[in-house]
Design an enzyme around this catalytic site. Sequence first.
Site, PDB file in Angstrom:
ATOM      1  N   LEU A 289     -41.642 -13.568 -26.681  1.00  0.00           N
ATOM      2  CA  LEU A 289     -41.256 -14.943 -26.969  1.00  0.00           C
ATOM      3  C   LEU A 289     -41.868 -15.913 -25.962  1.00  0.00           C
ATOM      4  O   LEU A 289     -42.236 -17.029 -26.300  1.00  0.00           O
ATOM      5  CB  LEU A 289     -39.732 -15.081 -26.929  1.00  0.00           C
ATOM      6  CG  LEU A 289     -38.907 -14.094 -27.761  1.00  0.00           C
ATOM      7  CD1 LEU A 289     -37.432 -14.343 -27.549  1.00  0.00           C
ATOM      8  CD2 LEU A 289     -39.267 -14.198 -29.227  1.00  0.00           C
ATOM      9  N   SER A 290     -41.942 -15.486 -24.722  1.00  0.00           N
ATOM     10  CA  SER A 290     -42.348 -16.345 -23.617  1.00  0.00           C
ATOM     11  C   SER A 290     -43.777 -16.842 -23.758  1.00  0.00           C
ATOM     12  O   SER A 290     -44.655 -16.145 -24.282  1.00  0.00           O
ATOM     13  CB  SER A 290     -42.200 -15.578 -22.295  1.00  0.00           C
ATOM     14  OG  SER A 290     -42.732 -16.315 -21.219  1.00  0.00           O
TER      15      SER A 290
ATOM     16  N   PRO B 228     -35.299  -8.388 -24.552  1.00  0.00           N
ATOM     17  CA  PRO B 228     -36.594  -8.680 -23.910  1.00  0.00           C
ATOM     18  C   PRO B 228     -37.240  -9.969 -24.410  1.00  0.00           C
ATOM     19  O   PRO B 228     -37.270 -10.237 -25.614  1.00  0.00           O
ATOM     20  CB  PRO B 228     -37.448  -7.458 -24.278  1.00  0.00           C
ATOM     21  CG  PRO B 228     -36.454  -6.363 -24.478  1.00  0.00           C
ATOM     22  CD  PRO B 228     -35.249  -7.015 -25.089  1.00  0.00           C
ATOM     23  N   CYS B 229     -37.773 -10.735 -23.465  1.00  0.00           N
ATOM     24  CA  CYS B 229     -38.361 -12.038 -23.798  1.00  0.00           C
ATOM     25  C   CYS B 229     -39.886 -12.010 -23.831  1.00  0.00           C
ATOM     26  O   CYS B 229     -40.518 -13.018 -24.129  1.00  0.00           O
ATOM     27  CB  CYS B 229     -37.904 -13.086 -22.782  1.00  0.00           C
ATOM     28  SG  CYS B 229     -38.597 -12.839 -21.124  1.00  0.00           S
ATOM     29  N   GLN B 230     -40.485 -10.845 -23.544  1.00  0.00           N
ATOM     30  CA  GLN B 230     -41.945 -10.816 -23.387  1.00  0.00           C
ATOM     31  C   GLN B 230     -42.697 -11.323 -24.611  1.00  0.00           C
ATOM     32  O   GLN B 230     -43.772 -11.911 -24.486  1.00  0.00           O
ATOM     33  CB  GLN B 230     -42.414  -9.378 -23.070  1.00  0.00           C
ATOM     34  CG  GLN B 230     -41.971  -8.864 -21.711  1.00  0.00           C
ATOM     35  CD  GLN B 230     -40.711  -8.040 -21.821  1.00  0.00           C
ATOM     36  OE1 GLN B 230     -39.858  -8.303 -22.658  1.00  0.00           O
ATOM     37  NE2 GLN B 230     -40.587  -7.026 -20.971  1.00  0.00           N
TER      38      GLN B 230
END
Length: 221
Positions: A155-156, A151-153
Amino acid sequence: MTQTNMFEYLYDPVKINKHVRIIELFAGYGSQALALKYLGVDYESYKICEWNYKSCNAYKRIHFGNDNTDYSKDLTKEEIIDYLYDKGISADWNKPMDRLQITRLKEDKLREIYNDIKSTHNLVDISKVKGTDLEIVDKKNNFYIMTYSFPCQDLSLRGKRAGMDKGSETRSSLLWQVDRILHELSEINALPDVLLMENVIQVHSERNIENFRHWIAQLER
């Protein structure tokens, strides 16, 4: 004019002349398996790990659309509820459903979710997956690709940028579950042949660079 590939300078090229088995952690609807399909690769969707039951349903429809088997036919509603609760299914990609939430689902929906999991060979919650669950066997005849687009949430730039520190319990810190699984596979000499990770560029931003370097060092080891 051809595009430069940095990996050609760092590593020997990988030649695949075997049947490919793809294992997709954080599978979603299976975009990485679709890439192999579009490339005409001889592959099978071997295992997935996806706890959101809606994503699992999408994966089933795309990759196992001809499987109409009712794997739940010999189970009671309560047995299915127990199974789904133990597996740790999620409805929102953020947390597992509690037993009451699962119980409130209609029986036909419970059976659909169960059948989707069985059809797609879904291990569901990555925190509960053991290396042996991936069943990486017969490497003489099979080439294993394991993808782990975690999951990138966190990091984004669009998210809260909580990061991926080990033990932080952010969604992006699930990367370290992959680390654990790889260690377990290494202990039984069953590592996949190729690892593939896709994520947002902030995975090696100033906030996350130390974690990223640590991850690369782990892979090198």
